[in-house]
Design a protein around this motif. Structure first.
Motif, mmCIF file in Angstrom:
data_model
loop_
_atom_site.group_PDB
_atom_site.id
_atom_site.type_symbol
_atom_site.label_atom_id
_atom_site.label_comp_id
_atom_site.label_asym_id
_atom_site.label_seq_id
_atom_site.Cartn_x
_atom_site.Cartn_y
_atom_site.Cartn_z
ATOM 1 N N ASN A 6 0.841 -1.190 0.000
ATOM 2 C CA ASN A 6 0.000 0.000 0.000
ATOM 3 C C ASN A 6 0.879 1.244 0.000
ATOM 4 O OD1 ASN A 6 0.837 0.510 2.656
ATOM 5 N ND2 ASN A 6 -0.925 -0.533 3.528
ATOM 6 N N THR A 7 0.272 2.399 -0.062
ATOM 7 C CA THR A 7 1.014 3.658 -0.132
ATOM 8 C C THR A 7 1.901 3.849 1.091
ATOM 9 O OG1 THR A 7 -0.822 4.595 -1.360
ATOM 10 C CG2 THR A 7 0.747 6.144 -0.442
ATOM 11 N N ASN A 8 1.412 3.473 2.268
ATOM 12 C CA ASN A 8 2.203 3.613 3.494
ATOM 13 C C ASN A 8 3.434 2.722 3.467
ATOM 14 O OD1 ASN A 8 0.424 5.470 4.573
ATOM 15 N ND2 ASN A 8 -0.796 3.902 5.580
ATOM 16 N N ALA A 9 3.299 1.527 2.936
ATOM 17 C CA ALA A 9 4.436 0.615 2.853
ATOM 18 C C ALA A 9 5.496 1.162 1.914
ATOM 19 C CB ALA A 9 3.976 -0.763 2.381
ATOM 20 N N ILE A 10 5.068 1.716 0.794
ATOM 21 C CA ILE A 10 6.012 2.287 -0.167
ATOM 22 C C ILE A 10 6.729 3.490 0.442
ATOM 23 C CG2 ILE A 10 6.195 3.444 -2.406
ATOM 24 C CD1 ILE A 10 3.881 1.554 -3.307
ATOM 25 N N ALA A 11 6.000 4.331 1.175
ATOM 26 C CA ALA A 11 6.609 5.484 1.850
ATOM 27 C C ALA A 11 7.626 5.012 2.890
ATOM 28 C CB ALA A 11 5.538 6.341 2.503
#
Length: 82
Positions: A6-11
């Motif tokens: 998800n976006t949080n994991a990528i960040a």
């Protein structure tokens, strides 16, 4: 290829990459510059991390399945009979 990130994991991964780059280049950096960069990154990594934890219900399900496979199932896949 479909990604499960998800976006949080990528960040979080991006922040960790920045941290690794800073540590790898620490010898070439001025002390104050290195400290400033690390002090900017560490809180952001800390804040981003909790959003990556799996939900408790998902973990219970995974642990239960793993436990059942290892303790109740024979290596051949057949179940023990009582």
């Amino acid at each position: 290829m479909e990604s499960n990130l998800n976006t949080n994991a990528i960040a979080f991964i991006g922040l960790c990459n920045e941290y690794c780059v800073e540590v790898e280049n620490a010898r070439e950096s001025e002390r104050g510059e290195f400290i400033d960069h690390i002090l900017r990154l560490l809180p952001r990594i800390y804040i981003a991390h909790p959003t990556l934890r799996p939900r408790a219900a998902d973990m219970r399900s995974h642990i239960s399945k793993t436990f059942l496979k290892k303790t109740i199932m024979k290596p051949s896949g057949a179940t023990w009979r009582s």
